[in-house]
Scaffold this active site. Sequence first.
Site, PDB file in Angstrom:
ATOM      1  CB  ALA A 104      22.231  38.599 -11.477  1.00 18.11           C
ATOM      2  N   GLY A 147      23.125  43.090 -14.503  1.00 20.33           N
ATOM      3  CA  GLY A 147      21.724  43.402 -14.228  1.00 20.33           C
ATOM      4  C   GLY A 147      21.549  44.778 -13.592  1.00 20.33           C
ATOM      5  CD  GLU A 200      24.593  41.110 -17.784  1.00 23.17           C
ATOM      6  OE1 GLU A 200      25.430  41.815 -18.402  1.00 23.17           O
ATOM      7  OE2 GLU A 200      23.495  41.544 -17.397  1.00 23.17           O
TER       8      GLU A 200
HETATM    9  C1  LIG Z   1      21.792  36.978 -15.837  1.00 26.62           C
HETATM   10  C2  LIG Z   1      22.880  37.667 -15.164  1.00 26.62           C
HETATM   11  C3  LIG Z   1      22.847  38.930 -14.762  1.00 26.62           C
HETATM   12  C4  LIG Z   1      21.646  39.740 -14.953  1.00 26.62           C
HETATM   13  C5  LIG Z   1      23.992  39.561 -14.081  1.00 26.62           C
HETATM   14  O1  LIG Z   1      23.933  40.657 -13.673  1.00 26.62           O
HETATM   15  S1  LIG Z   1      25.406  38.639 -13.877  1.00 26.62           S
HETATM   16  C6  LIG Z   1      26.432  39.648 -12.814  1.00 26.62           C
HETATM   17  C7  LIG Z   1      27.117  40.716 -13.564  1.00 26.62           C
HETATM   18  N1  LIG Z   1      27.968  41.451 -12.666  1.00 26.62           N
HETATM   19  C8  LIG Z   1      29.292  41.375 -12.702  1.00 26.62           C
HETATM   20  O2  LIG Z   1      29.863  40.748 -13.544  1.00 26.62           O
HETATM   21  C9  LIG Z   1      30.013  42.138 -11.664  1.00 26.62           C
HETATM   22  C10 LIG Z   1      30.906  41.232 -10.861  1.00 26.62           C
HETATM   23  N2  LIG Z   1      31.619  41.939  -9.807  1.00 26.62           N
HETATM   24  C11 LIG Z   1      32.708  42.697 -10.044  1.00 26.62           C
HETATM   25  O3  LIG Z   1      33.123  42.913 -11.146  1.00 26.62           O
HETATM   26  C12 LIG Z   1      33.436  43.234  -8.840  1.00 26.62           C
HETATM   27  O4  LIG Z   1      33.181  42.398  -7.757  1.00 26.62           O
HETATM   28  C13 LIG Z   1      33.034  44.696  -8.491  1.00 26.62           C
HETATM   29  C14 LIG Z   1      33.552  45.638  -9.551  1.00 26.62           C
HETATM   30  C15 LIG Z   1      31.535  44.824  -8.348  1.00 26.62           C
HETATM   31  C16 LIG Z   1      33.648  45.083  -7.098  1.00 26.62           C
HETATM   32  O5  LIG Z   1      35.047  44.894  -7.151  1.00 26.62           O
HETATM   33  P1  LIG Z   1      35.951  45.069  -5.841  1.00 26.62           P
HETATM   34  O6  LIG Z   1      35.646  46.351  -5.196  1.00 26.62           O
HETATM   35  O7  LIG Z   1      37.345  44.779  -6.249  1.00 26.62           O
HETATM   36  O8  LIG Z   1      35.453  43.966  -4.819  1.00 26.62           O
HETATM   37  P2  LIG Z   1      35.375  42.406  -4.991  1.00 26.62           P
HETATM   38  O9  LIG Z   1      35.435  42.012  -6.395  1.00 26.62           O
HETATM   39  O10 LIG Z   1      36.339  41.776  -4.055  1.00 26.62           O
HETATM   40  O11 LIG Z   1      33.880  42.101  -4.502  1.00 26.62           O
HETATM   41  C17 LIG Z   1      33.495  42.295  -3.142  1.00 26.62           C
HETATM   42  C18 LIG Z   1      32.623  41.142  -2.730  1.00 26.62           C
HETATM   43  O12 LIG Z   1      31.416  41.191  -3.496  1.00 26.62           O
HETATM   44  C19 LIG Z   1      31.200  39.936  -4.134  1.00 26.62           C
HETATM   45  N3  LIG Z   1      30.509  40.195  -5.405  1.00 26.62           N
HETATM   46  C20 LIG Z   1      30.853  41.032  -6.375  1.00 26.62           C
HETATM   47  N4  LIG Z   1      29.954  41.033  -7.350  1.00 26.62           N
HETATM   48  C21 LIG Z   1      29.007  40.170  -6.996  1.00 26.62           C
HETATM   49  C22 LIG Z   1      27.798  39.742  -7.589  1.00 26.62           C
HETATM   50  N5  LIG Z   1      27.366  40.216  -8.769  1.00 26.62           N
HETATM   51  N6  LIG Z   1      27.075  38.817  -6.939  1.00 26.62           N
HETATM   52  C23 LIG Z   1      27.473  38.337  -5.754  1.00 26.62           C
HETATM   53  N7  LIG Z   1      28.604  38.726  -5.115  1.00 26.62           N
HETATM   54  C24 LIG Z   1      29.348  39.626  -5.745  1.00 26.62           C
HETATM   55  C25 LIG Z   1      32.581  39.367  -4.323  1.00 26.62           C
HETATM   56  O13 LIG Z   1      32.546  38.000  -4.511  1.00 26.62           O
HETATM   57  C26 LIG Z   1      33.257  39.775  -3.035  1.00 26.62           C
HETATM   58  O14 LIG Z   1      32.816  38.872  -2.057  1.00 26.62           O
HETATM   59  P3  LIG Z   1      33.806  38.335  -0.913  1.00 26.62           P
HETATM   60  O15 LIG Z   1      34.970  37.705  -1.603  1.00 26.62           O
HETATM   61  O16 LIG Z   1      34.221  39.543  -0.150  1.00 26.62           O
HETATM   62  O17 LIG Z   1      32.993  37.359  -0.166  1.00 26.62           O
END
Ligand SMILES: C/C=C(\C)C(=O)SCCNC(=O)CCNC(=O)[C@H](O)C(C)(C)COP(=O)(O)OP(=O)(O)OC[C@H]1O[C@@H](n2cnc3c(N)ncnc32)[C@H](O)[C@@H]1OP(=O)(O)O
Length: 734
Positions: A61, A105, A128
């Site tokens: 998400a 998600g 999550e």
């Molecule tokens: C209800 C809830 C539900 C159904 C969910 O799904 S909750 C979300 C669950 N997902 C997570 O917990 C994953 C979170 N993300 C990560 O663990 C990491 O970002 C990654 C492994 C996906 C990538 O890691 P990496 O390559 O090191 O890069 P960054 O962490 O720097 O991320 C890059 C930019 O993407 C943005 N980001 C990452 N995940 C999300 C997300 N789920 N939603 C929105 N944005 C996301 C992150 O903030 C970075 O943004 P910038 O800093 O570059 O602006």
Amino acid sequence: MSASKETEGAVAVITIRNPPVNALSQQAVESILKVLKEVQFDPAVKAIVICGENGKFSAGADIRTFENIGQKSDSLSHFLEDVNSMAEKSEKPVIAAIEGVALGGGLELALGCHYRVAHVKARLGLTEVLLGIFPGAGGTQRLPRLIGLLPALEMITTGKIVFAPVALKLGLIDSVTEDNTIKAAIHFAQNVIGKPLESRRLCTKPIQCPPNMETIFNDSKIKLKKLFHGAISHQLCVEAIRAAVQLPFAEGILKERELLFSIFNSEQARDQAKARQYAFFAERRVTKWTTPSGANWKSASPHPIGVAAVIGLGTMGRGIVVCLAKAQIQVIAVEQDGKQLEMGRKAVTKILERETLTMQQRGLALMSDSFGSITFTLDFNSLKNADLVIEAVYENMALKKEIFKQLSSICMPEAFLCTNTSGLNIDEIASVTGRPHLVIGTHFFSPAHIMKLLEVVRGYHSSPTTISTVINLSKVLGKIGVVVGNCPSFVGNRMMGPYLHQAIFLLEDGCYPEEVDKVLEEFGLAMGPFRMSDLVGLDVGWRSRMESGLTGPKLLPGALVRQREGKRYSPLPDILCEKGRFGQKTGRGWYQYETVGGRNAVPDPWVQNFLHDYRKAHTIKQKPTSQNEILEWCLYPLINEGFNVLEEEIASGPEDIDVIYNNGYGWPRHMGGPMFYASMVGLPKVLTKLEVFYENNPDIPSLKPSGLLKKLVKQGSPPLKEWRSQLGYQNSKL
Ligand SMILES: C/C=C(\C)C(=O)SCCNC(=O)CCNC(=O)[C@H](O)C(C)(C)COP(=O)(O)OP(=O)(O)OC[C@H]1O[C@@H](n2cnc3c(N)ncnc32)[C@H](O)[C@@H]1OP(=O)(O)O
């Protein structure tokens, strides 16, 4: 931001497009739903592949839309479950082609598919819970049906991420490929066209349950409570999985929904979720560093580091060598003493063997030969080949300066020179070199190959390229680098100072170590101040106090026992050290231990008697102190020092401090970090308390409220994200 469709013969390929990580926003989910409906009704399509653009399936998400956490993540989950359910019920086989990540998600969507094909390097997890919520799009109901109760319980309650080879063993995916995943998934799809799908629908599968289920659930809750302290979401995960085993699928989905909703109805759970999500973004925020002079992450490119050297193979040096080698950097490990070199070599080899085993268990076929090569040597001249040197000898300014003088003449003119120190003056060290712009502090935390935090200490002359290179290196090492300014003890340890003093004053006033520790551990800190001091070793601080004349032979004659230069001072830790009680390393400290080096802290009647006699000797009246008073008395001065650190431009924003505390000092993530916690408690409350404390204790200067805290309260306590604009950094040329 959309999902698009292409066809490859009879196979429709739906691609999720929402850069950078294909997060599932409302719009993205709507778009997937629309395309999925379309292909269901297209008679030419016989199978469906779902994949993500740019090598990433989906990071789940879209957390950016969780600002209004009450509604968004809740309704988004329901909506996503509609898509998952539609994929699951499809009469055409649906295959998830997983590259990069399938998290949260994203993995729930893949669980709705009939088959999952993943790239060998893909990572999968229901993460999550680490954001203070839990899988609410069917994840808690489908995963146990797919991989069994125990592995699902572990993955869901801890947010554990597994690599594709482990996922294959668990039965989470059906196939692993080292080649093009989408092509492999299309090929897979072509082979399953026309095959019965009923057994592939997880909603129809029973869960294989062991007979002692209730014990498993109860034990799991106890374990999670210990591991994540007061974090609520982990406990709710267990309840959702309990529903999966006790209820038919459709009812389980309703229970999952109800439990997720309960998070948004509870103020405490909502605050914890906010804190966790803040902590997530704070870690990304600190990579975009700035300095008071106007340099920032965009102003310089990092230099790649092919060869790094480490000087000194004590505990820290060994850990640093391991980090570098694991990141496949070539390492030159230098010692001046042959025996120490041999001991270092053996210790490093042992850690790397353990790491290899762990990597293999995690499904990474990483053998020791894929670590960077390590040369152990006594020859300082070999440093001439290093792109970057990390000096990791013990904390002694004269010794460090001597080494840096040598480095300045031996190393390549463009080599970066780093000092691993927890508080010495970087500028003084840099001053003996002919290249102060290439000198920087790298404060690793022990054990260096495990702890994620790296305080990157910019000296007055450190160039943007130097900062950028070390921040980039921290990422390569799998660490979080936070740029901080150069002041005694930098950020983390500096804020620890008042906190530890306050805890010791509590002992003078009537508390016992175990009482104080219990309150702070129940708050969520990994260790209370006394267990932590015993672990670190009481002698460390004692030596530094002796060095600065606060105790020991350099103490001026006539000094009062409980005062230094008019300020309150407690000699309690000095007395313990004089009695040889250094903590775990001597088997006795604030606690007693079963053996020398033991870890199990047991309250010590000796300490209790000693404190009793001490209070009597100094006619201190024992004051009853409530749990809340202990908490505020210890934490508010730590937070106050955080405001001082911001005001003095030692940290560039509250997020920097919070990332340091979450990753280096065992601050509970569900409390966000000390500055976030202050914002949740309310700045006026923190200020008022400090004012009262200071009024009653004018001999404790660290209780004097920080100017920045006062300023923020005067301005109506703006939200944390606006604090930066109140700092000197606003004048920088960003
Ligand atoms: C209800 C809830 C539900 C159904 C969910 O799904 S909750 C979300 C669950 N997902 C997570 O917990 C994953 C979170 N993300 C990560 O663990 C990491 O970002 C990654 C492994 C996906 C990538 O890691 P990496 O390559 O090191 O890069 P960054 O962490 O720097 O991320 C890059 C930019 O993407 C943005 N980001 C990452 N995940 C999300 C997300 N789920 N939603 C929105 N944005 C996301 C992150 O903030 C970075 O943004 P910038 O800093 O570059 O602006």
